[in-house]
Design a protein around this motif. Structure first.
Motif, PDB file in Angstrom:
ATOM      1  N   THR A   1       0.808  -1.228   0.000  1.00  0.00           N
ATOM      2  CA  THR A   1       0.000   0.000   0.000  1.00  0.00           C
ATOM      3  C   THR A   1       0.834   1.268   0.000  1.00  0.00           C
ATOM      4  OG1 THR A   1      -0.145  -0.021   2.429  1.00  0.00           O
ATOM      5  CG2 THR A   1      -1.906  -1.144   1.208  1.00  0.00           C
ATOM      6  N   GLU A   2       2.154   1.164  -0.045  1.00  0.00           N
ATOM      7  CA  GLU A   2       3.014   2.342  -0.068  1.00  0.00           C
ATOM      8  C   GLU A   2       3.488   2.614  -1.493  1.00  0.00           C
ATOM      9  OE1 GLU A   2       3.613   4.355   2.456  1.00  0.00           O
ATOM     10  OE2 GLU A   2       2.328   3.123   3.730  1.00  0.00           O
ATOM     11  N   ALA A   3       3.392   3.899  -1.916  1.00  0.00           N
ATOM     12  CA  ALA A   3       3.683   4.255  -3.302  1.00  0.00           C
ATOM     13  C   ALA A   3       5.101   3.885  -3.713  1.00  0.00           C
ATOM     14  CB  ALA A   3       3.446   5.756  -3.502  1.00  0.00           C
TER      15      ALA A   3
ATOM     16  N   LEU B   1      -1.640   8.754  -1.736  1.00  0.00           N
ATOM     17  CA  LEU B   1      -1.112   7.630  -2.501  1.00  0.00           C
ATOM     18  C   LEU B   1      -1.068   7.958  -3.986  1.00  0.00           C
ATOM     19  CD1 LEU B   1      -0.147   4.699  -2.779  1.00  0.00           C
ATOM     20  CD2 LEU B   1      -2.552   4.011  -2.862  1.00  0.00           C
TER      21      LEU B   1
ATOM     22  N   ARG C   1       1.736  10.479  -4.761  1.00  0.00           N
ATOM     23  CA  ARG C   1       3.062   9.879  -4.666  1.00  0.00           C
ATOM     24  C   ARG C   1       3.315   8.925  -5.839  1.00  0.00           C
ATOM     25  NH1 ARG C   1       7.326  11.299  -2.152  1.00  0.00           N
ATOM     26  NH2 ARG C   1       7.907   9.202  -1.462  1.00  0.00           N
TER      27      ARG C   1
END
Length: 529
Positions: free
Chosen positions: A283-285, A316, A319
């Protein structure tokens, strides 16, 4: 300083304490800006004493480690350079309008002033060739701002000459069909948008389609549109919302398809349509894009993000597109979808400049302090301005980029104020180019709210509005009631419907806050982060 919405004071105090609101000038010798070249911590005002002004991109004099006292605390002297990657995103403003229309204030963390400003026409003179024009102007802010001025740095590319003259496009659509997309104005709007775009694209353009929920699926490999438009429409219409939101899976499958269907000489782009509410998988860009980094760089595939939904993963999406060499917009209805996929189509599928950066060199003899309004997530270390391996922004035909500075001149100052330089690479040859523009004190002496400068006034209203939504720390930010009145007057003067919508958004914010414009007790003038 005026302004501050009382409802935000607690949260904004935390944001301000973290230095997130407004970027200042470039890093000093401590190298802080080098630690994160794209998302460096924002400073505050620039001010003297300072190293001597240098040519843009040149090596600034070393900032000595001695500290000086100001406003009762010790701070490090800043330099007189401001460097950032160009940004044509507008999603922050679009989402703010949607939120205000529903009777809610947008979260301060979703408000990016540069995206408010870049949502409006500026009227800059455009270049004759494929590079940039550089316009620098400004005006005295007046009122509570005292001796502060606004300086506008405007960059523009040549508009697209015609639908048939752009290179062919190879577009991979990555469409979110998770359960959250079932809400009206999400998947249904994405499907309408793809239908509009299918009609607008040329026969020699190609498209592929990937959908994702908890898993990703290729619905259509890269296919020429000639003779296949009905097939594309049928596949789009068959999409239905399913389970959770695995953006990671969708992006990876999308880039696999984009590489597989890569067309030499075409504009190869991944188009992500999503509410960006990732809840499954990575879930992290940064981690998502790290997995496809080699294909992104080797093939030059850029990412265009189209956000939808009343609840929207703004951070998100922003990014993802920043790291994916692209940009993002937000749509809430079919009218906006037509604007993006018809009126602005060439700007979203074609590139005129890669890794574009700007550097503004202020003259220490005339400038006492300056502050860049916004661009916190686009900061670049001053020494990296001419390092072409450092990411900048990707710019299409007809794009304009505006950077607005609050500037305090020295008492009795006269002469040169600033020189702005834009540097970019040709998308095909990767050859670097530069263009410059400058401004003198006499060119920013006029009053902001007078004279024939309506587009500058629109820019100021948009920036001040964003500042008000974030709590207010830009010198001279008016109360919302005054801003809406100015916007209404400007809408009549310019006959611009987008300015009328800006006035409506400001009126909605004023109504939500009940006209409560208590001063914000936060960051003070003269502090250097």
């Amino acid at each position: 300083m005026q302004r501050g919405t009382a409802k935000y004071s607690g949260a904004l105090a935390l944001l301000l304490a973290g230095g997130m609101l407004l970027t200042g000038c470039g890093a000093g010798s401590d190298g802080a800006a080098s630690a994160d070249r794209r998302t460096g911590a924002g400073g505050s005002y620039g001010g003297a004493p300072a190293p001597a002004a240098t040519a843009p991109g040149g090596a600034a004099d070393e900032v000595r480690p001695e500290q000086r006292e100001e406003a009762g605390r010790e701070v490090a002297p800043p330099d007189y350079l401001s460097t950032f990657a160009l940004d044509v995103d507008t999603a922050s403003y679009g989402y703010a309008r949607r939120t205000l229309g529903e009777g809610r204030l947008p979260g301060p963390e979703t408000v990016r002033p540069e995206e408010f400003v870049n949502s409006f026409r500026q009227g800059y003179q455009r270049p004759e060739g494929n590079g940039f024009s550089v316009t620098v102007d400004g005006a005295r802010a007046g009122g509570e701002a005292g001796d502060w001025s606004l300086v506008r740095v405007g960059l523009a590319t040549k508009a697209a000459t015609g639908r048939s003259e752009r290179p062919p496009a190879a577009l991979t659509f990555v469409v979110d069909i998770s359960g959250s997309m079932a809400e009206p104005g999400r998947l249904d709007l994405a499907k309408k948008s793809l239908g509009i775009l299918t009609d607008e694209l040329r026969d020699d353009d190609s498209v592929s389609l990937v959908t994702f929920s908890d898993q990703a699926e290729t619905r259509l490999p890269m296919t020429r549109l000639q003779g296949n438009r009905t097939k594309v429409r049928d596949i789009v219409e068959a999409m239905e919302p399913q389970d959770s939101t695995n953006v990671d899976a969708g992006i990876r499958r999308g880039y696999d398809e984009a590489v597989e269907g890569h067309r030499k000489g075409a504009s190869n782009r991944v188009v992500l349509l999503s509410d960006a509410l990732a809840n499954t998988g990575e879930t992290e860009a940064d981690a998502i894009l790290e997995r496809i980094d080699s294909s992104r760089r080797e093939y030059g595939i850029t990412l265009f993000g189209v956000g939808v939904g009343s609840d929207y993963g703004d951070e998100l999406m922003e990014r993802l597109t920043n790291k994916g060499d692209g940009h993002t917009t937000y749509i809430s209805d079919e009218t906006q979808a037509r604007k993006v996929f018809v009126d602005q189509l060439p700007a979203h599928v074609e590139l005129r400049a890669r890794d574009a950066k700007a550097q503004v060199a202020f003259d220490r003899e005339t400038v006492q302090r300056f502050r860049l309004i916004g661009y916190e997530n686009r900061k670049v270390a001053d020494e990296d301005f001419r390092d072409d391996s450092v990411d900048g922004g990707e710019i299409g035909p007809g794009h304009t980029v505006t950077a607005l500075y609050a500037v305090r001149l020295r008492d009795g100052a006269s002469g040169h104020v600033a020189t702005a330089t834009v540097r970019w690479q040709d998308p095909k040859t990767r050859k670097a180019h530069e263009e410059t523009g400058s401004v003198e004190t006499g060119e920013i002496d006029g009053p902001l709210w007078g004279g024939d400068n309506s587009r500058l006034q629109v820019t100021a209203v948009a920036a001040y509005f964003a500042d008000a939504l974030r709590g207010g720390s830009v010198p001279g930010t008016p109360e919302l009631g005054e801003l809406s009145a100015r916007a209404r007057k400007l809408a009549a003067a310019t006959e611009d419907s987008s300015v009328s919508k800006l006035a409506t958004a400001i009126e909605q914010a004023d109504a939500i806050t009940g006209g409560d414009d208590a001063p914000y007790e936060g960051e003070g003038e003269g502090e250097v982060g």
